[in-house]
Write an enzyme that holds these catalytic residues in place. Structure first.
Site, mmCIF file in Angstrom:
data_model
loop_
_atom_site.group_PDB
_atom_site.id
_atom_site.type_symbol
_atom_site.label_atom_id
_atom_site.label_comp_id
_atom_site.label_asym_id
_atom_site.label_seq_id
_atom_site.Cartn_x
_atom_site.Cartn_y
_atom_site.Cartn_z
ATOM 1 N N GLN A 51 0.777 -1.038 -0.006
ATOM 2 C CA GLN A 51 0.026 0.227 -0.182
ATOM 3 C C GLN A 51 0.585 1.209 -0.090
ATOM 4 O OE1 GLN A 51 -2.667 -1.436 3.318
ATOM 5 N NE2 GLN A 51 -4.170 -0.190 2.088
ATOM 6 N N HIS A 135 -7.263 -9.411 5.865
ATOM 7 C CA HIS A 135 -7.225 -8.281 4.890
ATOM 8 C C HIS A 135 -5.746 -7.891 4.454
ATOM 9 C CE1 HIS A 135 -9.030 -4.268 3.808
ATOM 10 N NE2 HIS A 135 -7.719 -3.853 3.693
HETATM 11 O O1 GNR Z 1 -8.289 0.749 8.668
HETATM 12 C C1 GNR Z 1 -8.810 -0.296 8.106
HETATM 13 N N1 GNR Z 1 -9.891 -0.867 8.707
HETATM 14 C C2 GNR Z 1 -10.441 -2.188 8.547
HETATM 15 C C3 GNR Z 1 -11.708 -2.240 9.156
HETATM 16 C C4 GNR Z 1 -12.225 -3.762 9.005
HETATM 17 C C5 GNR Z 1 -11.294 -4.609 8.196
HETATM 18 C C6 GNR Z 1 -10.272 -4.395 7.855
HETATM 19 C C7 GNR Z 1 -9.639 -3.127 7.891
HETATM 20 S S1 GNR Z 1 -8.089 -2.874 7.280
HETATM 21 C C8 GNR Z 1 -8.001 -1.055 6.965
HETATM 22 C C9 GNR Z 1 -6.865 -0.449 6.601
HETATM 23 C C10 GNR Z 1 -6.166 -1.170 5.425
HETATM 24 O O2 GNR Z 1 -6.601 -0.579 4.528
HETATM 25 N N2 GNR Z 1 -5.313 -2.029 5.519
HETATM 26 O O3 GNR Z 1 -4.802 -2.696 4.660
HETATM 27 NI NI NI Z 2 -6.292 -2.638 2.944
#
Ligand code: GNR
Ligand code: NI
Length: 167
Positions: A51, A135
């Protein structure tokens, strides 16, 4: 330490498969520190190296609530070694501003990784921490949360993203 720019969809660097870290050096520790600073500045609960345009298998997560002490966790060369159950969580992504969608994930994961010192560790996580780990691991494989939507939701989302991309 420095904050870095977070890449936004549809930047092609978000689609690359990140490479393993060969050795956890001071340079990698500096990267991790910048990632943590960038995550906190962006008010995210996780951030993966791709990212910020660095194609390495590194991510940071902090799922502490607003009135809790910070709980920074660093994962280098992470692998999910066990996963169980399913849960739905409304996810956001710093690379997809304005998008918030319910995504299906494993309920519990066991992850193996290296820490900031290059030492292996294992962690079992559930709830939001398990969601965030999945994620972020997806980011290391060039996968974005919109890829996990149903075809119907994805079509709606595609129109919305097309109208805001580059804005
Ligand atoms: O800030 C983030 N919040 C979030 C909320 C629920 C599930 C996953 C996330 S990760 C995200 C930040 C992000 O984009 N990480 O890659
Ligand atoms: Ni993300």
């Amino acid at each position: 330490m420095a904050t870095r720019t977070v890449l936004k969809y549809p930047d092609p660097r978000l689609r690359e498969i990140a490479k393993p870290v060969e050795q956890v050096t001071d340079e990698i520790r500096a990267l991790v520190d910048d990632m943590a600073e960038t995550m906190y500045a962006s008010k995210g609960c996780g951030l993966a190296a791709p990212q910020i345009g660095v194609s390495l298998r590194v991510f940071v997560v902090d799922c502490a609530g607003e009135d809790e002490p910070s709980d920074l966790r660093i994962f280098i060369n992470p692998e999910i070694v066990e996963s169980r159950g399913t849960q739905m969580w409304s996810e956001g992504c710093l690379s997809l501003p304005g998008v918030s969608e319910e995504i299906k994930r494993a309920e519990r994961v066991r992850v193996r990784a290296l820490d900031r010192e290059g030492r292996p560790f294992e962690l079992e996580a559930d709830g939001l921490l398990a969601v965030a780990i999945q994620h972020e691991l997806d980011h290391l494989n060039g996968v974005l949360m919109i890829d996990k939507l149903s075809a119907f939701k994805r079509r709606k989302m595609g129109q919305k993203l097309a109208s805001t991309a580059g804005a």
